[in-house]
Design a protein around this motif. Sequence first.
Motif, PDB file in Angstrom:
ATOM      1  N   GLU A 170     -22.809 -17.637 -26.445  1.00 38.49           N
ATOM      2  CA  GLU A 170     -23.910 -18.585 -26.288  1.00 38.49           C
ATOM      3  C   GLU A 170     -23.382 -19.996 -26.010  1.00 38.49           C
ATOM      4  O   GLU A 170     -23.918 -20.731 -25.165  1.00 38.49           O
ATOM      5  CB  GLU A 170     -24.786 -18.569 -27.543  1.00 38.49           C
ATOM      6  CG  GLU A 170     -25.551 -17.264 -27.739  1.00 38.49           C
ATOM      7  CD  GLU A 170     -26.315 -17.239 -29.050  1.00 38.49           C
ATOM      8  OE1 GLU A 170     -26.190 -18.224 -29.831  1.00 38.49           O
ATOM      9  OE2 GLU A 170     -27.015 -16.246 -29.308  1.00 38.49           O
ATOM     10  N   TYR A 171     -22.316 -20.386 -26.715  1.00 46.26           N
ATOM     11  CA  TYR A 171     -21.733 -21.715 -26.507  1.00 46.26           C
ATOM     12  C   TYR A 171     -21.108 -21.824 -25.109  1.00 46.26           C
ATOM     13  O   TYR A 171     -21.322 -22.817 -24.381  1.00 46.26           O
ATOM     14  CB  TYR A 171     -20.693 -21.999 -27.577  1.00 46.26           C
ATOM     15  CG  TYR A 171     -19.818 -23.182 -27.248  1.00 46.26           C
ATOM     16  CD1 TYR A 171     -20.290 -24.479 -27.371  1.00 46.26           C
ATOM     17  CD2 TYR A 171     -18.509 -22.976 -26.779  1.00 46.26           C
ATOM     18  CE1 TYR A 171     -19.496 -25.569 -27.039  1.00 46.26           C
ATOM     19  CE2 TYR A 171     -17.703 -24.057 -26.449  1.00 46.26           C
ATOM     20  CZ  TYR A 171     -18.192 -25.344 -26.581  1.00 46.26           C
ATOM     21  OH  TYR A 171     -17.410 -26.431 -26.237  1.00 46.26           O
TER      22      TYR A 171
ATOM     23  N   GLU B 151     -21.681 -20.091 -22.451  1.00 43.19           N
ATOM     24  CA  GLU B 151     -22.681 -20.047 -21.378  1.00 43.19           C
ATOM     25  C   GLU B 151     -23.272 -21.438 -21.140  1.00 43.19           C
ATOM     26  O   GLU B 151     -23.411 -21.890 -19.986  1.00 43.19           O
ATOM     27  CB  GLU B 151     -23.785 -19.054 -21.734  1.00 43.19           C
ATOM     28  CG  GLU B 151     -24.834 -18.907 -20.637  1.00 43.19           C
ATOM     29  CD  GLU B 151     -25.926 -17.917 -21.002  1.00 43.19           C
ATOM     30  OE1 GLU B 151     -26.661 -17.490 -20.091  1.00 43.19           O
ATOM     31  OE2 GLU B 151     -26.044 -17.560 -22.205  1.00 43.19           O
ATOM     32  N   LYS B 152     -23.583 -22.126 -22.228  1.00 42.39           N
ATOM     33  CA  LYS B 152     -24.143 -23.483 -22.100  1.00 42.39           C
ATOM     34  C   LYS B 152     -23.104 -24.432 -21.490  1.00 42.39           C
ATOM     35  O   LYS B 152     -23.436 -25.298 -20.663  1.00 42.39           O
ATOM     36  CB  LYS B 152     -24.593 -23.989 -23.464  1.00 42.39           C
ATOM     37  CG  LYS B 152     -25.790 -23.250 -24.027  1.00 42.39           C
ATOM     38  CD  LYS B 152     -26.153 -23.773 -25.412  1.00 42.39           C
ATOM     39  CE  LYS B 152     -27.338 -23.022 -25.984  1.00 42.39           C
ATOM     40  NZ  LYS B 152     -27.691 -23.498 -27.348  1.00 42.39           N
ATOM     41  N   GLU B 153     -21.841 -24.279 -21.904  1.00 45.03           N
ATOM     42  CA  GLU B 153     -20.779 -25.133 -21.377  1.00 45.03           C
ATOM     43  C   GLU B 153     -20.561 -24.894 -19.889  1.00 45.03           C
ATOM     44  O   GLU B 153     -20.357 -25.853 -19.116  1.00 45.03           O
ATOM     45  CB  GLU B 153     -19.475 -24.884 -22.149  1.00 45.03           C
ATOM     46  CG  GLU B 153     -18.278 -25.684 -21.674  1.00 45.03           C
ATOM     47  CD  GLU B 153     -18.466 -27.195 -21.837  1.00 45.03           C
ATOM     48  OE1 GLU B 153     -17.708 -27.956 -21.193  1.00 45.03           O
ATOM     49  OE2 GLU B 153     -19.375 -27.637 -22.585  1.00 45.03           O
TER      50      GLU B 153
ATOM     51  N   LEU C  50     -22.793 -23.791 -17.728  1.00 43.00           N
ATOM     52  CA  LEU C  50     -23.930 -24.354 -16.994  1.00 43.00           C
ATOM     53  C   LEU C  50     -23.825 -25.873 -16.906  1.00 43.00           C
ATOM     54  O   LEU C  50     -24.181 -26.486 -15.883  1.00 43.00           O
ATOM     55  CB  LEU C  50     -25.248 -23.935 -17.668  1.00 43.00           C
ATOM     56  CG  LEU C  50     -25.582 -22.433 -17.609  1.00 43.00           C
ATOM     57  CD1 LEU C  50     -26.847 -22.136 -18.411  1.00 43.00           C
ATOM     58  CD2 LEU C  50     -25.745 -21.981 -16.155  1.00 43.00           C
ATOM     59  N   ARG C  51     -23.303 -26.508 -17.990  1.00 42.84           N
ATOM     60  CA  ARG C  51     -23.140 -27.964 -17.981  1.00 42.84           C
ATOM     61  C   ARG C  51     -22.084 -28.390 -16.967  1.00 42.84           C
ATOM     62  O   ARG C  51     -22.295 -29.336 -16.172  1.00 42.84           O
ATOM     63  CB  ARG C  51     -22.763 -28.454 -19.381  1.00 42.84           C
ATOM     64  CG  ARG C  51     -22.775 -29.971 -19.536  1.00 42.84           C
ATOM     65  CD  ARG C  51     -22.471 -30.354 -20.976  1.00 42.84           C
ATOM     66  NE  ARG C  51     -21.076 -30.133 -21.287  1.00 42.84           N
ATOM     67  CZ  ARG C  51     -20.085 -31.019 -21.025  1.00 42.84           C
ATOM     68  NH1 ARG C  51     -20.379 -32.181 -20.440  1.00 42.84           N
ATOM     69  NH2 ARG C  51     -18.848 -30.762 -21.355  1.00 42.84           N
TER      70      ARG C  51
ATOM     71  N   TYR D 252     -16.434 -18.070 -19.930  1.00 44.87           N
ATOM     72  CA  TYR D 252     -17.760 -17.480 -20.193  1.00 44.87           C
ATOM     73  C   TYR D 252     -17.777 -15.976 -19.865  1.00 44.87           C
ATOM     74  O   TYR D 252     -18.235 -15.169 -20.673  1.00 44.87           O
ATOM     75  CB  TYR D 252     -18.816 -18.226 -19.378  1.00 44.87           C
ATOM     76  CG  TYR D 252     -20.127 -17.470 -19.234  1.00 44.87           C
ATOM     77  CD1 TYR D 252     -20.940 -17.236 -20.337  1.00 44.87           C
ATOM     78  CD2 TYR D 252     -20.525 -16.968 -17.991  1.00 44.87           C
ATOM     79  CE1 TYR D 252     -22.123 -16.528 -20.208  1.00 44.87           C
ATOM     80  CE2 TYR D 252     -21.702 -16.265 -17.850  1.00 44.87           C
ATOM     81  CZ  TYR D 252     -22.509 -16.034 -18.961  1.00 44.87           C
ATOM     82  OH  TYR D 252     -23.674 -15.328 -18.834  1.00 44.87           O
TER      83      TYR D 252
END
Length: 299
Positions: A121-122, A124-126, A128-129, A151
């Motif tokens: 989850e972390y 994936e967000k990183e 995308l950022r 990821y």
Amino acid sequence: MRKTTLLFATALVMMSCGGKNEPSMAEMEEKADSVAADTVKTEVDAVTSATNVANSPTFNGLISVAPNRFATVSLTIGGRIHSLNVMSGKAVARGQVIATLDNPEFIELQQTYLESKAQLEYLEKEYLRQKTLGQGEATSQKRVEESRADYLSMKSRTEAAATRLKALGISPSSVCTNGIRPYLPVVAPIGGFVGNLSVNLGKYVEAGMPICDVVNKSNPMLELTVYEKDIALMKVGDKLQFRVNGLGKSTFAATIVSIDQAVDKKDYSIKVYAKVSETNPQFRPGMYVRAKIAGRKNI
């Protein structure tokens, strides 16, 4: 020769009866012909009676169940039996817990899944950022690719752990909801009766070792042995009548559903399978049966 003998015998009988009017030769020949005809008719009737006896071969076999109604319970990992909830002969429902297994690897697998899922989850967000920053040229393309690789690597690890949990019969979502389980539950894959129970409390079970069988008797079948000389008599859809050893003279019905195509090299027999029309609570897999094609005499 037969007619001459009968003619002579007829003459003797008529002469012995006395009387003034002796029979003519024509009358004696007519009488002999009648006797001969009756004799031939009797002989033909006798032969016909002998050859018209119903062909009534019997076929020996056993009561069995379809393969999808017989399950062997085993696991892909080993462990020690922590609890045992059944014994041979007990009825179980599909999904019912038969036993629980103590294995540290199972605890580690759940931990790996939970940690991987959190990291995924972390990452994936990183990713995308970093991808957004890369589009605005606020970061290097190399950093975007590194983030993407991290990821995807964690995603693969999480999916592998989830697949292993599913193979053990554990829902990954239940691990997230309920937390880590200390013992692996062993459940019945089908509903039926437990048999061949081979474990006890504290026994260590190797991976792949059978724990027990579960047999569903609701739709029993017959497994008959038919030899080559009689196989032409058997056709899919034919009705059978059979008796079960130990159940007296009660007669039951079945229908042929499958015939093996390979002949046994030892005794040149073929297996014929029939579905029992009406089940009986006394039927048990392995019971000896004797069957015949319906409508023929003698079982």
